[in-house]
Design a protein around this motif. Structure first.
Motif: not given
Length: 320
Positions: A91-102, A129-132, A145-153
């Protein structure tokens, strides 16, 4: 009772000793001193309160029936641990797995698919996995830990969330084509005085727009409050009123098929769009996504998301 008193290192040494039938053989296989293996055997036997091996001269050992049974139970445990560690390193070395984005960005569908497709081209092992969500829900997801990264204002940040600025989003007036104000290059909030307003009444967004009217001394005539950008655009397109928004999609039509125009409001403060993640070193997939996201927002394509005053010598205003 503490079920973790014996470390995996001790259990592994015990298993190797049983498999090799020798303390020195296990020590060689593990690249440790024989005394470390002997100490591990003693710790395991002391923990379970029974003899698990019979020691002979020249450090040879024979497992008792209880020792053989325990070693058989330990073996899959050690194998599972090894597999987990290998997957973790991958996971740390490659692009694999699930990315959880809010995301709390009303027109995220205008840009997120482009960025995710770029990542998917690099690896077919990726899932998304995208969550609004709203500002606070997005940040809470990062911290639990349910989201890896988020975009917000907005600037209301929770402790433990690290952010990077993506773009300043100036306000614009959304108007139906044919409206008296729709031919202007730019507008001021005073131009919206007595104009019916459709308000995007979401956390941050609703308070932000109300604050803009308050700051500019204009009292809005709010005729509808809604919770989705597409409903705002459809109501405006149908002639219900104007709206104040910050991001725009790549279409000039509402869901209802009505033509819309976006006119920059030049006397309103911008809303800040950021990416955020939990503090600390992220796994490589999260870092690559964040870097790709910011690279796209630094490209000319990102400017299509905002309404800008026309440049000198350029006629007409930007359209949604």
């Amino acid at each position: 009772m503490d079920d973790l008193r014996l470390s995996l290192r001790l259990l592994r040494a015990f298993m190797f000793a049983v498999d090799n039938g020798s303390i020195t053989g296990a020590a060689t296989a593990l690249n440790v001193a024989p005394s470390a293996v002997a100490a591990a055997l003693g710790r395991v036997e002391a923990e379970f309160g029974t003899s698990l091996v019979v020691r002979a001269r020249a450090r040879g050992i024979t497992a008792t029936p209880a020792g053989r049974a325990l070693a058989a139970r330990i073996r899959p445990l050690i194998e599972d641990y090894s597999n987990v560690m290998q997957e973790g390193y991958a996971l740390s070395q490659g692009l694999r797995g699930t990315l959880n984005i809010g995301y709390y960005a009303p027109v995220a569908p205008a840009f997120l698919p482009i960025i995710l497709q770029k990542l998917q081209k690099q690896s077919l092992d990726l899932k998304f996995n995208l969550q609004e969500c709203d500002n606070k829900t997005a940040q809470s997801g990062l911290l639990d830990g349910t989201l890896d990264i988020a975009l917000f204002a907005g600037d209301d940040l929770l402790t433990g969330v690290e952010t990077r600025p993506l773009m300043d989003l100036p306000p614009y007036a959304l108007l139906p084509e044919g409206h008296d104000l729709a031919t202007a290059d730019v507008l001021q909030f005073s131009d919206l005085n007595n104009v019916p307003l459709v308000l995007l009444d979401l956390p941050v967004a609703g308070a932000y727009v109300r604050g803009l009217f308050r700051t500019t001394g204009v009292t809005p005539d709010i005729v509808a409050t809604v919770s989705s950008v597409e409903m705002v655009r459809s109501l405006v397109g149908a002639g219900m009123g104007a709206a104040v928004l910050n991001m725009r999609p790549r279409t000039t039509l509402s869901y209802g098929g009505d033509a819309l125009r976006a006119i920059p409001l030049i006397d309103g403060a911008s809303l800040n769009l950021v990416s955020g993640r939990a503090a600390g070193a992220p796994r490589r997939l999260v870092q690559v996504f964040q870097d790709t996201l910011h690279s796209w927002f630094n490209s000319p394509a990102a400017l299509d998301l905002i309404a800008q005053p026309p440049r000198p010598g350029q006629a007409g205003s930007d359209q949604p």
